[in-house]
Design a protein around this motif. Structure first.
Motif: not given
Length: 295
Positions: A285-288, A242, A294, A263, A290-292
């Protein structure tokens, strides 16, 4: 973000045991983890904010092969028992290596299982972590230390089914300089060259089956955590990093676990200076793809 300000712990590792309704928190728990090792403690809690302990999970006997630098215990349930992967500095050659210990319960007492370190005897290796693939083959993922290689390596090595020894030679998955977010570590020079640190690998699968690998390094001499995914789906990779680090506020050595509410949570320690290090828990959290965190 949840931060336990009362606990001095590096390299936090959380083992959720759902049938008990308890989280077990392990880590490097010596007050001076750079010196003589006294063992590892464990804390328990029904949530991530309150805990009981410390309980003595491991204490070395007089014939134990190491006496300093007791680091980064990780505990896994495997074939009906609990196995601890932990780093120690050997007495005989002063090199770091990861050994395997075992117990009938997460509280211990953990006793030596492998004959000393499982990692190569001539290598300085640390932060071994267990991963069992779809064929039920156990692997150890670990770091070949930058102080020996210059450009630190993340390596993988097959283990015997009983976890007592290596079943094959290690292979290099990637080196610290290959990630786009790392910079050379200049606080200490190894043989006068640019050095890249690799530290604290940990593997986990997302809900869609993608295999991810967390690992730590430095950005302008500040401790940071990054993540890569396996494009091929397995340990062999290739590993795609990433672009940006996950956590770069002088913290790292991360691992991922699922809460009892299902979670994903990220555990890290921060800051990176002894005796100020504390465990942090952040929703992950995974979005599209990619992890980040909260927060």
């Amino acid at each position: 973000m949840i931060k336990n300000v009362s606990l001095q712990i590096r390299d936090p590792f959380v083992l959720p045991v759902k049938r008990e309704g308890l989280y077990y928190l392990f880590g490097s728990t010596d007050s001076n983890i750079w010196g003589r090792g006294t063992g590892f403690d464990v804390y328990t809690g029904t949530d991530l904010e309150h805990c009981e302990g410390p309980f003595a999970a491991f204490r070395p006997g007089p014939d134990f092969y190491a006496e300093k630098n007791f680091w980064a215990p990780e505990v896994y349930e495997y074939n009906g028992r609990y196995f601890m992967f932990a780093t120690f500095r050997r007495k005989d050659n002063e090199l770091l290596g990861t050994a395997v210990l075992t117990a009938a319960h997460p509280l211990g007492p953990f006793l030596p299982h492998s004959e000393g370190p499982v990692t190569p005897v001539e290598w300085s290796s640390l932060d071994g972590t267990l991963y069992v693939d779809e064929q039920q083959q156990p692997w150890m993922i670990f770091c070949h230390e930058w102080q020996q290689t210059g450009d630190g390596e993340i390596c993988a090595m097959r283990l015997s089914g009983d976890l007592r020894q290596a079943a094959d030679k290690p292979v290099v998955l990637f080196r610290g300089s290959e990630a786009p977010w790392t910079t050379p570590y200049s606080s200490i020079k190894y043989q006068g060259q640019e050095n890249y640190v690799t530290d604290g690998p940990f593997l986990f699968q997302a809900d869609d089956g993608t295999l991810y690998l967390l690992w730590a390094s430095f950005i302008h001499n500040t401790y940071a955590l990054g993540i890569a995914h396996s494009e091929g789906g397995g340990i062999a990779g290739p590993w795609i990093h990433q672009e940006q680090p996950l956590f770069h506020q002088d913290g790292g050595h991360g691992m991922v676990f699922k809460t009892f509410e299902n979670k994903f949570m990220l555990a890290v320690h921060s800051p990176n200076q002894t005796p100020d290090e504390r465990p942090f828990f952040l929703e992950f959290i995974e979005e599209k793809g990619e992890w980040k965190t909260a927060e």
